[in-house]
Design a protein around this motif. Sequence first.
Motif, PDB file in Angstrom:
ATOM      1  N   ARG A 206       0.827  -1.217   0.000  1.00 26.26           N
ATOM      2  CA  ARG A 206       0.000   0.000   0.000  1.00 26.26           C
ATOM      3  C   ARG A 206       0.855   1.258   0.000  1.00 26.26           C
ATOM      4  O   ARG A 206       0.350   2.361   0.221  1.00 26.26           O
ATOM      5  N   SER A 229      -7.869   6.099   2.812  1.00 24.52           N
ATOM      6  CA  SER A 229      -8.415   5.072   1.915  1.00 24.52           C
ATOM      7  C   SER A 229      -7.443   4.867   0.752  1.00 24.52           C
ATOM      8  O   SER A 229      -6.876   5.834   0.236  1.00 24.52           O
ATOM      9  N   PRO A 230      -7.233   3.618   0.333  1.00 25.33           N
ATOM     10  CA  PRO A 230      -6.335   3.358  -0.802  1.00 25.33           C
ATOM     11  C   PRO A 230      -6.741   4.099  -2.070  1.00 25.33           C
ATOM     12  O   PRO A 230      -5.912   4.324  -2.957  1.00 25.33           O
ATOM     13  N   SER A 231      -8.007   4.490  -2.158  1.00 23.58           N
ATOM     14  CA  SER A 231      -8.475   5.211  -3.343  1.00 23.58           C
ATOM     15  C   SER A 231      -8.053   6.677  -3.340  1.00 23.58           C
ATOM     16  O   SER A 231      -8.218   7.370  -4.344  1.00 23.58           O
ATOM     17  N   ASP A 232      -7.508   7.136  -2.193  1.00 28.27           N
ATOM     18  CA  ASP A 232      -7.128   8.551  -2.086  1.00 28.27           C
ATOM     19  C   ASP A 232      -5.739   8.833  -2.650  1.00 28.27           C
ATOM     20  O   ASP A 232      -5.337   9.991  -2.747  1.00 28.27           O
ATOM     21  N   TYR A 233      -5.001   7.792  -2.973  1.00 28.59           N
ATOM     22  CA  TYR A 233      -3.665   7.997  -3.536  1.00 28.59           C
ATOM     23  C   TYR A 233      -3.275   6.782  -4.369  1.00 28.59           C
ATOM     24  O   TYR A 233      -3.843   5.698  -4.224  1.00 28.59           O
ATOM     25  N   ASP A 234      -2.332   6.983  -5.261  1.00 37.28           N
ATOM     26  CA  ASP A 234      -1.832   5.888  -6.092  1.00 37.28           C
ATOM     27  C   ASP A 234      -0.772   5.105  -5.329  1.00 37.28           C
ATOM     28  O   ASP A 234       0.052   5.687  -4.610  1.00 37.28           O
ATOM     29  N   THR A 235      -0.779   3.798  -5.481  1.00 35.95           N
ATOM     30  CA  THR A 235       0.224   2.952  -4.825  1.00 35.95           C
ATOM     31  C   THR A 235       1.263   2.497  -5.833  1.00 35.95           C
ATOM     32  O   THR A 235       1.035   2.507  -7.044  1.00 35.95           O
TER      33      THR A 235
END
Length: 512
Positions: A206, A229-235
């Motif tokens: 993540r 939230s993982p959707s708030d940034y690029d991994t």
Amino acid sequence: MDHKCGVPYCFKRKNGSIYFRYVYPVSLRRKLPHLKHMFRMSLRTHSIREARRRSRVLLLHLDSVMLQVLALSDAEAKSCLERELRNLRQHPIMTRSYAEVLTENTEQLALMNNAPESWIGQSQKNGQQPVITSPELQAKVVVGPTFKEVAEAFLHEKTASEEWTGRTLKNRAAKVRNIVEMVGEDKVFTTLTSVEAIEIRDKIYRFPKNRGKMPNIRDKSLAQIFKMSPSDYDTIDATTANSFLSIFKQICEFAVPRFHDVNVTTGISPRKVPKAKRQRKRSFATLNTEHLTALLSAHHYREYEKRKKVVYTADKFWVPLIGMFSGARVGEILQLRVCDIIHSDQHECWYFDLNDNHEGNRLKTDNSRRWVPIHSSLLSLGFLDFVSSRGEGNEHLFNEVIYSGQEDDSNSFSRWFERTLRKEIGWSQERKETFHSLRHTFVDNLRRMTRLHDWEIAAVVGHLPSDDGLTTSRYGTHQLDLKRKQQIVESLDYGIELSGLSWLRYRRCFLD
């Protein structure tokens, strides 16, 4: 009579019993003059394997005790040490595991500091005897190095052995720092559990992409980012994450047996990268005639007047040309010395001696150490006149460039080539048309224009020969003499007119 038994800090008696001996630190013997030279204790075993394990537990415990005794006053130190050693003989801890002893030390600290119950292990809940019994020492238990200290030792080892250098060292050192942040700088290494190691693995997958560039996360700690939230940034992609995980596992492997006897990452495997998502590494572009013509049409090769904000030096004239006609890497060229330009009377040719004999010189691989004949085009442009003007011996050929020998060295020539010249001549950064493209172009032109084996080209450019297969690349020795190398280099023909280039003109207009 005592006999060696092959176990550090131990000796064997005639009856087969193995004993542990611990030499007191000099500083402690000065503090407590009554102390004998060493402490001895039976390990109560005849097994070499078990003696090795028990001695490590005792050594850990005694090192901790000695460090804390040194912090006490003389009177306290004497009574505490005597009580601790007496208790050690009466209630030996050596039959317990190395990890268990360290874990209980940490749990003991948690109890004394009113830590939450979730921090306290089952052994303390069951009322098990603490490892260190002296009240004066219980508040000063040493439980081993932190994860940060172990990671720094790991990084130092990689640097000292030169296993990681240049860009590799820079990139992987950054990964080490991020891993330390994920684990926690103050996390005692030996308290890291397998469950926590799995949690670190999950955090790695993540990890934010371009962390320092994205406005919504660049000012946040990793702990804050992982709460988002993982959707708030690029991994980062799985391939990059797997390289992160590999370094984390290497740190834990490095620590055994230096700092711990358990590798908590055993059994943790990287995630498989779907074949469709594997990114092929973009290769540097091969330049065509138009690209090379654009390079040799740059203003400093054709014009007679200086441009503002351009510092003119000899390297700007010669280094691109040497790259074109030798296939050498930019670092190999910039670290050339005057004494590396050599004439062979036997083969009647001049050649570059690319080596790492001089202080500060660095080559990418062992195969990079080689002799490369100087192309006649360079000689006709006045290269030898230039060399003779640079002094002699170990003088740098391009002494205006500060080059440290690191792979990613940010030197004045490379900055000028990437930021200024490439824009002037229209080379594309997206297509990876860089200085290193000259090396690819050199190789591709030799391969396309001549009937050469790849191992012959490899001998000139310093690659590992591989075209004859794995067997010959490992067991065969492909060697070329200078005469054959000269024939190969001279076969190179870009079909470009060089008559308009002149070192004499460049020197008179831009350097004098």
